[in-house]
Design a protein around this motif. Structure first.
Motif, PDB file in Angstrom:
ATOM      1  N   ARG A   1      15.975   4.775 -10.884  1.00 48.20           N
ATOM      2  CA  ARG A   1      15.273   5.578  -9.880  1.00 48.20           C
ATOM      3  C   ARG A   1      16.096   5.687  -8.586  1.00 48.20           C
ATOM      4  NH1 ARG A   1      10.463   2.972  -8.976  1.00 48.20           N
ATOM      5  NH2 ARG A   1      10.422   2.755  -6.724  1.00 48.20           N
ATOM      6  N   SER A   2      16.855   4.645  -8.269  1.00 51.03           N
ATOM      7  CA  SER A   2      17.625   4.688  -7.018  1.00 51.03           C
ATOM      8  C   SER A   2      19.051   5.217  -7.240  1.00 51.03           C
ATOM      9  CB  SER A   2      17.652   3.310  -6.365  1.00 51.03           C
ATOM     10  OG  SER A   2      18.291   2.412  -7.235  1.00 51.03           O
ATOM     11  N   ARG A   3      19.255   5.877  -8.339  1.00 41.26           N
ATOM     12  CA  ARG A   3      20.527   6.560  -8.660  1.00 41.26           C
ATOM     13  C   ARG A   3      21.706   5.591  -8.724  1.00 41.26           C
ATOM     14  NH1 ARG A   3      19.905  12.724  -8.215  1.00 41.26           N
ATOM     15  NH2 ARG A   3      21.877  12.742  -9.298  1.00 41.26           N
ATOM     16  N   ASP A   4      21.478   4.455  -9.353  1.00 40.64           N
ATOM     17  CA  ASP A   4      22.558   3.499  -9.582  1.00 40.64           C
ATOM     18  C   ASP A   4      23.397   4.012 -10.767  1.00 40.64           C
ATOM     19  OD1 ASP A   4      24.018   1.381 -10.724  1.00 40.64           O
ATOM     20  OD2 ASP A   4      22.620  -0.111  -9.938  1.00 40.64           O
ATOM     21  N   THR A   5      24.640   4.427 -10.462  1.00 41.55           N
ATOM     22  CA  THR A   5      25.450   5.069 -11.511  1.00 41.55           C
ATOM     23  C   THR A   5      25.894   4.064 -12.587  1.00 41.55           C
ATOM     24  OG1 THR A   5      27.369   4.798 -10.108  1.00 41.55           O
ATOM     25  CG2 THR A   5      26.349   6.959 -10.095  1.00 41.55           C
ATOM     26  N   VAL A   6      26.096   2.805 -12.177  1.00 42.54           N
ATOM     27  CA  VAL A   6      26.565   1.818 -13.162  1.00 42.54           C
ATOM     28  C   VAL A   6      25.493   1.610 -14.231  1.00 42.54           C
ATOM     29  CG1 VAL A   6      27.278  -0.592 -13.477  1.00 42.54           C
ATOM     30  CG2 VAL A   6      28.054   0.701 -11.483  1.00 42.54           C
TER      31      VAL A   6
ATOM     32  N   ARG B   1      14.623  -4.428 -23.376  1.00 46.53           N
ATOM     33  CA  ARG B   1      14.437  -5.363 -22.238  1.00 46.53           C
ATOM     34  C   ARG B   1      15.374  -4.991 -21.086  1.00 46.53           C
ATOM     35  NH1 ARG B   1      13.686  -8.990 -26.492  1.00 46.53           N
ATOM     36  NH2 ARG B   1      15.892  -9.592 -26.502  1.00 46.53           N
ATOM     37  N   ASP B   2      16.613  -4.600 -21.419  1.00 46.56           N
ATOM     38  CA  ASP B   2      17.568  -4.218 -20.364  1.00 46.56           C
ATOM     39  C   ASP B   2      17.100  -2.961 -19.630  1.00 46.56           C
ATOM     40  OD1 ASP B   2      19.120  -6.350 -20.968  1.00 46.56           O
ATOM     41  OD2 ASP B   2      20.573  -5.235 -22.179  1.00 46.56           O
ATOM     42  N   LEU B   3      16.531  -2.026 -20.381  1.00 48.33           N
ATOM     43  CA  LEU B   3      16.039  -0.801 -19.734  1.00 48.33           C
ATOM     44  C   LEU B   3      14.897  -1.125 -18.765  1.00 48.33           C
ATOM     45  CD1 LEU B   3      15.982   1.618 -22.818  1.00 48.33           C
ATOM     46  CD2 LEU B   3      17.489   1.806 -20.822  1.00 48.33           C
ATOM     47  N   CYS B   4      14.009  -2.036 -19.201  1.00 51.43           N
ATOM     48  CA  CYS B   4      12.889  -2.422 -18.329  1.00 51.43           C
ATOM     49  C   CYS B   4      13.429  -3.037 -17.040  1.00 51.43           C
ATOM     50  CB  CYS B   4      11.966  -3.416 -19.033  1.00 51.43           C
ATOM     51  SG  CYS B   4      11.062  -2.663 -20.404  1.00 51.43           S
ATOM     52  N   LYS B   5      14.478  -3.877 -17.177  1.00 55.51           N
ATOM     53  CA  LYS B   5      15.076  -4.523 -15.997  1.00 55.51           C
ATOM     54  C   LYS B   5      15.741  -3.508 -15.074  1.00 55.51           C
ATOM     55  CE  LYS B   5      16.799  -8.361 -18.090  1.00 55.51           C
ATOM     56  NZ  LYS B   5      18.062  -8.656 -18.712  1.00 55.51           N
ATOM     57  N   ASP B   6      16.387  -2.499 -15.670  1.00 50.61           N
ATOM     58  CA  ASP B   6      17.184  -1.541 -14.887  1.00 50.61           C
ATOM     59  C   ASP B   6      16.375  -0.357 -14.358  1.00 50.61           C
ATOM     60  OD1 ASP B   6      19.519  -2.909 -15.035  1.00 50.61           O
ATOM     61  OD2 ASP B   6      20.320  -1.804 -16.749  1.00 50.61           O
ATOM     62  N   ALA B   7      15.077  -0.300 -14.704  1.00 51.74           N
ATOM     63  CA  ALA B   7      14.309   0.923 -14.421  1.00 51.74           C
ATOM     64  C   ALA B   7      14.380   1.336 -12.942  1.00 51.74           C
ATOM     65  CB  ALA B   7      12.865   0.744 -14.864  1.00 51.74           C
ATOM     66  N   ALA B   8      14.197   0.374 -12.040  1.00 56.64           N
ATOM     67  CA  ALA B   8      14.219   0.736 -10.612  1.00 56.64           C
ATOM     68  C   ALA B   8      15.622   1.186 -10.190  1.00 56.64           C
ATOM     69  CB  ALA B   8      13.753  -0.442  -9.764  1.00 56.64           C
TER      70      ALA B   8
ATOM     71  N   THR C   1      11.068   3.919 -13.496  1.00 54.24           N
ATOM     72  CA  THR C   1      12.181   4.882 -13.546  1.00 54.24           C
ATOM     73  C   THR C   1      11.855   6.112 -12.711  1.00 54.24           C
ATOM     74  OG1 THR C   1      12.762   4.111 -15.765  1.00 54.24           O
ATOM     75  CG2 THR C   1      13.605   6.264 -15.140  1.00 54.24           C
ATOM     76  N   GLY C   2      10.558   6.425 -12.604  1.00 55.48           N
ATOM     77  CA  GLY C   2      10.148   7.576 -11.792  1.00 55.48           C
ATOM     78  C   GLY C   2       9.384   8.634 -12.575  1.00 55.48           C
TER      79      GLY C   2
ATOM     80  N   VAL D   1       5.123   1.129 -20.197  1.00 52.35           N
ATOM     81  CA  VAL D   1       4.519   1.974 -19.154  1.00 52.35           C
ATOM     82  C   VAL D   1       5.146   1.644 -17.793  1.00 52.35           C
ATOM     83  CG1 VAL D   1       2.381   2.412 -17.874  1.00 52.35           C
ATOM     84  CG2 VAL D   1       2.366   2.400 -20.376  1.00 52.35           C
ATOM     85  N   LYS D   2       5.305   0.365 -17.520  1.00 51.32           N
ATOM     86  CA  LYS D   2       5.908  -0.032 -16.233  1.00 51.32           C
ATOM     87  C   LYS D   2       7.363   0.464 -16.162  1.00 51.32           C
ATOM     88  CE  LYS D   2       6.897  -4.196 -13.436  1.00 51.32           C
ATOM     89  NZ  LYS D   2       7.553  -3.409 -12.439  1.00 51.32           N
ATOM     90  N   GLY D   3       8.113   0.302 -17.244  1.00 50.36           N
ATOM     91  CA  GLY D   3       9.523   0.733 -17.263  1.00 50.36           C
ATOM     92  C   GLY D   3       9.638   2.230 -17.002  1.00 50.36           C
TER      93      GLY D   3
END
Ligand SMILES: NC(=O)c1ccc[n+]([C@@H]2O[C@H](COP(=O)([O-])OP(=O)(O)OC[C@H]3O[C@@H](n4cnc5c(N)ncnc54)[C@H](O)[C@@H]3O)[C@@H](O)[C@H]2O)c1
Ligand SMILES: [Zn+2]
Length: 392
Positions: free
Chosen positions: A226-231, A216-223, A319-320, A313-315
């Motif tokens: 993609r935007s190179r959020d290092t945290v 679930r956390d990966l799905c939330k963080d996917a975008a 992510t890209g 699929v969305k996640g």
């Protein structure tokens, strides 16, 4: 056993740290010398550094820091020569002459079983250097410094090495646990986008079969990935590396003598996509497609809910990742060529087919037969995702 037969039984404990740091060779960083101190013999020994050419090209300053760091810190390890640059990416795993050149270098500099080989690079270069290291004098001390997201969360933290022969992935190789793994997070800054997101597919893989909250956390963080959020990226690397290491240490089969390979969920297809593309499609990108294929199959057979398949699929797309390539739909004699990957996987496992699928999110099941019609449907349904979300 006959009464006079001899039975040899022994077990060997293995232990190695997986550490996280930044700027490993800056003069104030002592992590590598702490790793040398893990050796109980405390004798003066030798060290040789191999650097992935992709790292050397993207960050020339990194290689330049290594000599001065050894001059300042490494009282117990002598750097025998300047760092050697090794081809990066899949080509280094495709040519056994390159592996033998690595072996030659280690022998030429007279490294012994107490010497350190320090490999700084992506998963492919680590597999190649690890393989060479495991053969010289039947195994030197290997310190991995993984330099991609996929190498830090998966390829670099485990016990396997290898190379590709006879048109297949990892057809030869060895199990050779490292002496230490030092994940330098600062190395990730220079990754091109496709390798920056590469490791996220392995995180979705392990989350989907082992850890629903992580999924679930990966799905939330996917975008954010993609935007190179290092945290967000560093968070998933630590959690994913932890799950991989925990699996190796606790599943009772670190050297894969059994026939199940839970961490190869999605990989029968991924490995075939890589070889069908002559390794144009990188491992992480191929794993994303492999996961979508096997999760789509699991959804068709009722093992996961349609909403969970859609979330995966969305996640992956957020992510890209692109979920369709021409190789995925290529036919040979009417059948999808990709399906040959099932027979290749069966041979790699050693006789019986055993494919891991999700069974609800966070759980897994093993299947020994595959319904080719349902699998073909799952594969072809991905055609709609031919274009990836572009980097933010
Ligand atoms: N041994 C294992 O358990 C295991 C597990 C998973 C994957 N693998 C293997 O790992 C390989 C994939 O590894 P990968 O995804 O790390 O890709 P990679 O090793 O192919 O590297 C990708 C590219 O990035 C370059 N590069 C590496 N670090 C860089 C940096 N910091 N800055 C700029 N460029 C950099 C490399 O030169 C290469 O061109 C595959 O061969 C796969 O089979 C092994
Ligand atoms: Zn993988």
């Amino acid at each position: 056993m006959m009464p006079n037969d001899i039975k040899a039984t022994f077990s060997v404990p293995f232990a190695y740290p997986v550490c996280f740091t930044r700027n490993l060779f800056s003069l104030e960083n002592r992590l590598l010398s702490d790793a040398f101190h893990l050796a109980r013999d405390h004798r003066q020994t030798r060290a040789l550094v191999f650097i992935d050419e992709g790292v050397a090209a993207a960050r020339p300053g990194y290689a330049d820091e290594i000599g001065p760091w050894f001059d300042g810190y490494a009282s117990d390890a002598e750097l025998v020569c300047p760092p050697h640059i090794v081809p990066g990416g899949e080509p280094v795993k495709n040519d056994y002459r390159l592996i033998m050149q690595l072996v030659d270098t280690l022998l030429e500099y007279r490294l012994c079983r107490h010497s350190y080989v320090i490999a700084i690079g992506g998963g492919a270069m680590l597999d190649a250097v690890g393989f060479a290291t495991s053969m010289v004098h039947r195994g030197l001390r290997l310190i991995r410094v993984p330099s991609t997201t996929l190498a830090q969360n998966d390829a670099g933290v485990g016990v396997k090495n290898g190379m590709n022969l006879h048109g297949g992935k990892n057809t030869i190789g060895t199990f050779h646990p490292p002496f230490a793994v030092l994940n330098d997070l600062s190395l990730l800054d220079s990754l091109p986008f496709e390798h920056w997101i590469g490791g996220v597919s392995e995180a979705f893989k392990v989350a989907m079969i082992k850890d629903a909250a992580f999924f679930r956390d990966l799905c939330k963080d996917a975008a954010c990935f993609r935007s190179r959020d290092t945290v967000a990226m560093e968070r998933q690397i630590r959690r994913c590396a932890h799950l991989h290491v925990e699996h190796i240490c606790s599943n009772g089969d670190p050297f894969e003598t059994g026939s199940a390979r839970p961490l190869d969920f999605g990989h029968w297809a991924a490995h075939k996509i890589e070889s069908l593309s002559h390794y144009r499609i990188p491992h992480g990108a191929a794993v994303a497609v492999g996961l979508a294929i096997d999760a789509g199959y699991a959804e068709r057979l009722g093992w996961i809910a349609p909403a969970d398949y859609a979330a995966l699929v969305k996640g992956l797309r957020d992510t890209g990742f692109c979920l369709w390539y021409p190789e995925v739909g290529r036919r040979f004699g009417g059948d999808l060529q990709l399906l040959e990957g099932l027979a290749d996987f069966q041979e790699h496992l050693g006789g019986a087919l055993c494919v891991t699928f999700p069974d609800g999110v966070g759980q897994k099941r093993e299947e020994h037969t595959i319904n080719r019609e349902a699998m073909t449907e799952s594969i072809l349904s991905l055609r709609q995702w031919a274009v990836a979300e572009s980097p933010a």
